[in-house]
Scaffold this motif. Sequence first.
Motif, PDB file in Angstrom:
ATOM      1  N   VAL A 106     -93.398  18.041  30.034  1.00  0.00           N
ATOM      2  CA  VAL A 106     -92.217  18.242  30.336  1.00  0.00           C
ATOM      3  C   VAL A 106     -93.132  18.038  32.342  1.00  0.00           C
ATOM      4  CG1 VAL A 106     -89.929  18.260  32.572  1.00  0.00           C
ATOM      5  CG2 VAL A 106     -90.435  18.872  29.789  1.00  0.00           C
ATOM      6  N   SER A 107     -92.466  16.802  33.330  1.00  0.00           N
ATOM      7  CA  SER A 107     -93.224  16.355  34.561  1.00  0.00           C
ATOM      8  C   SER A 107     -93.014  17.315  35.535  1.00  0.00           C
ATOM      9  CB  SER A 107     -93.610  15.575  34.440  1.00  0.00           C
ATOM     10  OG  SER A 107     -94.079  14.518  33.639  1.00  0.00           O
ATOM     11  N   ARG A 108     -91.818  17.942  35.570  1.00  0.00           N
ATOM     12  CA  ARG A 108     -91.468  18.738  36.943  1.00  0.00           C
ATOM     13  C   ARG A 108     -89.672  19.040  36.138  1.00  0.00           C
ATOM     14  NH1 ARG A 108     -92.395  19.894  40.933  1.00  0.00           N
ATOM     15  NH2 ARG A 108     -94.209  18.397  41.434  1.00  0.00           N
ATOM     16  N   ILE A 109     -90.038  20.511  36.253  1.00  0.00           N
ATOM     17  CA  ILE A 109     -88.613  21.598  37.310  1.00  0.00           C
ATOM     18  C   ILE A 109     -88.113  21.555  38.210  1.00  0.00           C
ATOM     19  CG2 ILE A 109     -87.344  23.950  36.524  1.00  0.00           C
ATOM     20  CD1 ILE A 109     -89.585  24.419  34.615  1.00  0.00           C
ATOM     21  N   VAL A 110     -86.554  21.191  38.250  1.00  0.00           N
ATOM     22  CA  VAL A 110     -86.204  21.148  39.975  1.00  0.00           C
ATOM     23  C   VAL A 110     -84.952  22.084  39.450  1.00  0.00           C
ATOM     24  CG1 VAL A 110     -84.781  20.311  41.525  1.00  0.00           C
ATOM     25  CG2 VAL A 110     -86.378  18.969  40.211  1.00  0.00           C
ATOM     26  N   TYR A 111     -84.920  23.495  40.514  1.00  0.00           N
ATOM     27  CA  TYR A 111     -84.443  24.431  40.476  1.00  0.00           C
ATOM     28  C   TYR A 111     -83.557  25.313  41.808  1.00  0.00           C
ATOM     29  CZ  TYR A 111     -82.616  29.481  40.305  1.00  0.00           C
ATOM     30  OH  TYR A 111     -81.868  30.736  40.155  1.00  0.00           O
ATOM     31  N   LEU A 112     -82.124  25.392  41.674  1.00  0.00           N
ATOM     32  CA  LEU A 112     -81.187  25.121  42.825  1.00  0.00           C
ATOM     33  C   LEU A 112     -81.226  27.286  42.480  1.00  0.00           C
ATOM     34  CD1 LEU A 112     -80.048  24.448  44.586  1.00  0.00           C
ATOM     35  CD2 LEU A 112     -78.224  24.345  43.471  1.00  0.00           C
ATOM     36  N   GLY A 113     -82.380  27.453  44.012  1.00  0.00           N
ATOM     37  CA  GLY A 113     -81.866  28.945  43.893  1.00  0.00           C
ATOM     38  C   GLY A 113     -81.155  29.493  45.096  1.00  0.00           C
ATOM     39  N   GLY A 114     -81.396  30.594  45.585  1.00  0.00           N
ATOM     40  CA  GLY A 114     -80.309  30.770  47.170  1.00  0.00           C
ATOM     41  C   GLY A 114     -81.462  31.064  48.108  1.00  0.00           C
ATOM     42  N   LEU A 115     -80.727  31.194  49.308  1.00  0.00           N
ATOM     43  CA  LEU A 115     -81.613  31.007  50.574  1.00  0.00           C
ATOM     44  C   LEU A 115     -81.575  33.174  50.901  1.00  0.00           C
ATOM     45  CD1 LEU A 115     -82.831  29.528  52.728  1.00  0.00           C
ATOM     46  CD2 LEU A 115     -80.629  29.660  53.157  1.00  0.00           C
ATOM     47  N   HIS A 116     -82.559  33.657  51.093  1.00  0.00           N
ATOM     48  CA  HIS A 116     -82.824  34.888  50.558  1.00  0.00           C
ATOM     49  C   HIS A 116     -84.031  35.218  52.230  1.00  0.00           C
ATOM     50  CE1 HIS A 116     -85.531  34.260  48.070  1.00  0.00           C
ATOM     51  NE2 HIS A 116     -86.549  35.114  48.848  1.00  0.00           N
TER      52      HIS A 116
ATOM     53  N   LEU B 215     -85.540  24.733  45.239  1.00  0.00           N
ATOM     54  CA  LEU B 215     -84.823  24.701  46.060  1.00  0.00           C
ATOM     55  C   LEU B 215     -84.157  25.874  45.982  1.00  0.00           C
ATOM     56  CD1 LEU B 215     -83.252  21.348  45.711  1.00  0.00           C
ATOM     57  CD2 LEU B 215     -85.246  21.359  46.940  1.00  0.00           C
ATOM     58  N   GLN B 216     -83.792  26.438  47.687  1.00  0.00           N
ATOM     59  CA  GLN B 216     -83.459  28.297  47.942  1.00  0.00           C
ATOM     60  C   GLN B 216     -81.991  27.164  49.233  1.00  0.00           C
ATOM     61  OE1 GLN B 216     -86.972  30.514  47.380  1.00  0.00           O
ATOM     62  NE2 GLN B 216     -86.594  30.143  49.455  1.00  0.00           N
ATOM     63  N   ALA B 217     -81.095  27.197  48.362  1.00  0.00           N
ATOM     64  CA  ALA B 217     -79.774  26.286  49.254  1.00  0.00           C
ATOM     65  C   ALA B 217     -78.891  28.171  50.026  1.00  0.00           C
ATOM     66  CB  ALA B 217     -79.299  25.604  48.634  1.00  0.00           C
ATOM     67  N   GLY B 218     -78.195  27.965  50.706  1.00  0.00           N
ATOM     68  CA  GLY B 218     -77.497  29.292  51.061  1.00  0.00           C
ATOM     69  C   GLY B 218     -75.652  29.069  50.706  1.00  0.00           C
TER      70      GLY B 218
ATOM     71  N   HIS C 179     -75.771  36.095  60.795  1.00  0.00           N
ATOM     72  CA  HIS C 179     -76.707  34.517  60.261  1.00  0.00           C
ATOM     73  C   HIS C 179     -76.435  34.042  59.119  1.00  0.00           C
ATOM     74  CE1 HIS C 179     -76.847  36.253  64.866  1.00  0.00           C
ATOM     75  NE2 HIS C 179     -76.163  34.422  64.805  1.00  0.00           N
ATOM     76  N   ILE C 180     -75.674  32.957  59.183  1.00  0.00           N
ATOM     77  CA  ILE C 180     -76.030  32.002  57.281  1.00  0.00           C
ATOM     78  C   ILE C 180     -75.868  30.734  58.093  1.00  0.00           C
ATOM     79  CG2 ILE C 180     -75.355  33.847  55.601  1.00  0.00           C
ATOM     80  CD1 ILE C 180     -72.455  32.499  56.483  1.00  0.00           C
ATOM     81  N   GLN C 181     -76.968  29.813  56.919  1.00  0.00           N
ATOM     82  CA  GLN C 181     -77.278  28.573  57.353  1.00  0.00           C
ATOM     83  C   GLN C 181     -76.374  27.524  56.548  1.00  0.00           C
ATOM     84  OE1 GLN C 181     -80.287  28.218  59.203  1.00  0.00           O
ATOM     85  NE2 GLN C 181     -80.934  25.843  58.934  1.00  0.00           N
ATOM     86  N   PRO C 182     -74.785  27.279  56.132  1.00  0.00           N
ATOM     87  CA  PRO C 182     -73.989  26.921  55.185  1.00  0.00           C
ATOM     88  C   PRO C 182     -75.076  25.215  55.212  1.00  0.00           C
ATOM     89  CG  PRO C 182     -73.178  26.681  57.703  1.00  0.00           C
ATOM     90  CD  PRO C 182     -73.953  27.491  57.523  1.00  0.00           C
ATOM     91  N   ILE C 183     -74.625  24.830  54.210  1.00  0.00           N
ATOM     92  CA  ILE C 183     -75.321  23.157  54.012  1.00  0.00           C
ATOM     93  C   ILE C 183     -74.095  22.320  53.094  1.00  0.00           C
ATOM     94  CG2 ILE C 183     -76.188  24.011  51.859  1.00  0.00           C
ATOM     95  CD1 ILE C 183     -78.648  21.422  52.431  1.00  0.00           C
TER      96      ILE C 183
END
Length: 534
Positions: free
Chosen positions: A126-136, A166-169, A201-205
């Motif tokens: 596979v050429s790429r994996i994209v994972y949505l993780g958590g901001l921490h 990608l680490q999102a909150g 403090h948190i940074q929503p998206i």
Amino acid sequence: MSELTTPTGREPALVAQPRPDGSSPRALVLGATGYLGGRLVPRLLAAGYRVRVLARDARRAKAFPWGEKVEIVTGDATDTTAVREAVEAVDVVYYLIHSMGGGRDFEATDRRAAQTVADAAAEAAVSRIVYLGGLHPDDAPLSPHLRSRVEVGDILLASGVPTLVLQAGVVIGSGSASFEMVRHLTDVLPYMPAPKWVRNHIQPIAVRDVLHYLLGAARVAPNVNRAVDIGGPDVLRYGQMMNGYALEAGLNQRPIASLPVLTPRLASHWVNLVTPIPKSIARPLVESLQNDCVVKDRAVDDLIPRPEAGLMPYRDAVRLALRRVNDDDIETSWLDAEVSGVPSDPLPSDPDWAGRLVYTDVRTMTTTANVKQLWSVIEGIGGENGWYSSPLLWAIRGWMDRLVGGVGLARGRRSRSVVTVGDALDFWRVEAIEPGHLLRLRAEMKVPGGAWLELRATPEGDGARFDQRALFFPHGLPGRLYWMAVLPFHGLIFSGMARRITAAAEHVQHDEPEPKAEAGRIAPEVPEVEALSR
């Protein structure tokens, strides 16, 4: 499929880049029937990708508007055979799964799933994996759920396949669990006793910005193998998020008292009590707020260009989410998430009951309304429309379920008027639907057995016949005792339900619509103010 909102996938920076032979690349989405996956798939299709999904229940995937446009492999991420089949000839794998409420061994399950996918993706080149993780934060102890998400990212990064984490909150959008928690806490409570983390403090998206980054991740340079933070333009305290919502919803600001005695466990019980979010989901959400979680740098900007209109501010995201809720136009919802620890097998066919104990409650009524009118009532059952029987008895049953950790009645439904296979209706899940004829619901309440409710509409003479059948397959002695205990209530609930559903259909017949709850309004633009937390 209906018209897509921004991002559509057709933006120049997001469209698929052809393979060297000129063919369209193939994307595999794990978690396609979830909140983000259900929105990502149609945009990948619009961007020019061939899409394959791995799903435990192919019927649920097929029920989506895009269901006939994708390849479906049946299985889950811990099934080596299914995963190997799913990754064959795939260019990019989207890993959007996490055991949000997966029981005590969720960390081991997450670890096993990540390793299974990592090994299969490497073997398939596979050429790429994209994972949505958590901001921490990097320098603080993490909650078990957040720690597990970090571990999954590390496993994928070590797979040998170029991986972008990608680490999102906090994700804000119509139907997101984070938005629903903010919305219901603010709507219900004029005064908010809250844990001390309301001052973190948190940074929503905005969900549309998350989708932008997910689509753009498939096009990053092949040598990129790293984790990056993503977040919106605003850094806020949780109390400010609640009062920002209040302003957009036309509510007064909520005084918020920070109480050090509310532990994550107690706070999750509190959220479970006053919002539709069950404890199994509320606890990881609450735990993720224990530390300041803000974007550490903007390294992602060197990999994926920002949306043309820029990142969406928090209050704009709230305003858009409220508009979607009021318009009954929620694309996907946290309700789509599976509930752990409840039966998931379909109802056995009648011949399979031979030799098994099954309890039934059957009601049949005729009505002067036609099938179309009767079906409109059946399809709208649950949520704001209720269950056409004693509200008190249904409420008591819902509260009983919440007290033992179930989802209860407050979960509601994603759409007020339309249902599809896999949709949640309070503590039921749509298992099968034959439009205009049959709605079968599988219970997700905590009961010692498997329970189903079938509602049918059939033409009869100049009107229609309504058939209602409740079935319960008990597990051992507790199941038998449970059925005997609730039997008197069933006599009241189910008989009244059949009468009122047919009566409601006759209201439709005579153009006398049932009164509906008034939708919340969106407030006009008002100046930003500070929260009253202290």
